[in-house]
Write an enzyme that holds these catalytic residues in place. Structure first.
Site, PDB file in Angstrom:
ATOM      1  N   GLY A   1      -9.845  -4.400   0.567  1.00 34.49           N
ATOM      2  CA  GLY A   1      -9.231  -4.399   1.887  1.00 34.49           C
ATOM      3  C   GLY A   1      -9.537  -3.139   2.669  1.00 34.49           C
ATOM      4  O   GLY A   1     -10.557  -2.471   2.471  1.00 34.49           O
TER       5      GLY A   1
ATOM      6  N   ARG B   1     -12.596  -8.602  -4.004  1.00 34.64           N
ATOM      7  CA  ARG B   1     -12.177  -8.334  -2.619  1.00 34.64           C
ATOM      8  C   ARG B   1     -11.644  -6.913  -2.483  1.00 34.64           C
ATOM      9  O   ARG B   1     -10.903  -6.418  -3.312  1.00 34.64           O
ATOM     10  CB  ARG B   1     -11.111  -9.335  -2.201  1.00 34.64           C
ATOM     11  CG  ARG B   1     -10.532  -9.111  -0.782  1.00 34.64           C
ATOM     12  CD  ARG B   1      -9.239  -8.359  -0.804  1.00 34.64           C
ATOM     13  NE  ARG B   1      -8.634  -8.260   0.535  1.00 34.64           N
ATOM     14  CZ  ARG B   1      -7.577  -7.526   0.811  1.00 34.64           C
ATOM     15  NH1 ARG B   1      -7.010  -6.803  -0.137  1.00 34.64           N
ATOM     16  NH2 ARG B   1      -7.075  -7.480   2.042  1.00 34.64           N
TER      17      ARG B   1
ATOM     18  N   THR C   1       0.869  -1.167   0.000  1.00 28.32           N
ATOM     19  CA  THR C   1       0.000   0.000   0.000  1.00 28.32           C
ATOM     20  C   THR C   1       0.906   1.217   0.000  1.00 28.32           C
ATOM     21  O   THR C   1       2.055   1.121   0.404  1.00 28.32           O
ATOM     22  CB  THR C   1      -0.864   0.037   1.289  1.00 28.32           C
ATOM     23  OG1 THR C   1      -1.448  -1.232   1.510  1.00 28.32           O
ATOM     24  CG2 THR C   1      -1.966   1.072   1.200  1.00 28.32           C
TER      25      THR C   1
END
Length: 341
Positions: free
Chosen positions: A238, A236, A208
């Site tokens: 996060g 998905r 990230t």
């Protein structure tokens, strides 16, 4: 005798009043420690070992972090807004193929890139986020557009892309995000998946970029951007685009950007928990960060790290992994780090 007793009591009271600091004096002492500006950035946490990195690779990462830090510093030195510094710093990291965000994003199980980002403004807790987009060149700009040009906080998928186009955010062909390095990582993940869970390999769940800032006006801001998890399925998403989990900012307390195994950061509202411990528990920034990253997350089995700057300009960058790409500056006192020690 009575007069002597009264005299002694009065003297003790006078001395106590003179020696005890007033609330006003305490406030002035705290205010005098406020930095003109502070900025911290991260490029992801994970199994980052010096033994696995060549001198050329390390130099490239340090250069990218140094360049991003300089971009943010230059904005802040000229009295630029915290949100502007966050956006420009994260754009710099998104444009680098070194980090798992923007150009360097990892691939999902279908061989596509799905990008997430968020930004939050501390002065009024306005926030914007996008998730699962595939054609926005700099996802942090898409998140900022949601915050400033819509009535929403989080938009995802095609709807987020359509909105971004409608307000003039720069878009690209999905092929722009292709890098050979990340595609090879996908193939490796698929091979490992045949025999074990992809979650058992920490390298597939980290990555990230983020930035937290205190500007010269006393405003805090935080932003986070990611390509998510290698080989991820089912769209998905996060913690990175989740306000309170991966990103949080409040002028009363702190600005936070997280990196790590997102499911844990979502479950335990990590970014907000830092702020809550400071506001309600009266913890210092260091105490709050250590309690979350090095105690609570470790106890729960969550790995990763975060960057945080409080309203006084104090900076913390804790992580419980082998390394975290990170850099900071408090009134020009710069730091760049990669490994644990």
């Amino acid at each position: 005798m009575k007069e002597l007793t009264l005299f002694i009591l009065a003297t003790i009271c006078l001395l106590a009043c003179e020696s005890a600091p007033s609330d006003k004096a305490s406030e002035q002492t705290e205010e005098s420690t406020v930095a003109n500006y502070s900025i911290a950035i991260h490029g992801g946490a994970g199994t980052i070992l010096k033994a696995n990195m060549t001198d050329e690779q390390e130099s490239a990462y340090r250069s990218a972090l140094d360049n991003a830090l300089t971009i943010g510093e230059n904005i802040l030195k000229e009295n630029g807004a915290a949100t502007k510094a966050v956006i420009e710093v994260i754009k710099s990291l998104e444009d680098s193929p070194l980090f798992n965000a923007g150009k360097g994003a990892v691939f999902n199980t279908n061989g596509e890139n799905e990008l997430d980002a968020s930004i939050m403004r501390g002065e009024d807790q306005q926030a914007g986020a996008i998730g699962g987009v595939q054609n926005i060149r700099n996802p942090i700009e898409g998140a900022y557009a949601v915050m400033t040009q819509s009535e929403h906080v989080l938009l995802t998928g095609k709807g987020a892309e359509d909105f971004a186009i409608s307000v003039g955010v720069d878009t690209v062909s999905p092929s722009y995000f292709y890098t050979e390095r990340r595609y090879k990582s996908l193939q490796s993940a698929k091979e490992q998946e045949a025999s074990t869970s992809m979650l058992s390999n920490p390298d597939y769940k980290f990555g990230t970029v983020g930035c937290v800032v205190l500007d010269q006006s006393g405003n805090l801001a935080a932003g986070t951007s990611t390509g998510g998890m290698t080989n991820k399925k089912y769209n998905r998403i996060g913690d990175s685009p989740i306000i309170g989990a991966g990103t949080y900012a409040d002028n009363n307390t702190v600005a936070v950007s997280c990196t790590g195994h997102g499911e844990f950061f979502i479950r335990y509202a990590v970014a907000y928990d830092i702020a809550a411990r400071i506001e309600y528990g009266k913890a210092s920034l260091k105490e709050a960060c250590d309690a979350i990253v090095n105690e609570k997350l470790v106890e729960k089995g969550g790995s990763g790290g975060l960057i945080a700057v409080d309203k006084y300009g104090n900076i913390e960058m804790p992580f419980n992994t082998e390394g975290m790409y990170r850099a900071s500056s408090k009134d020009g006192e710069r730091y760049i780090g990669i490994y644990k020690n």
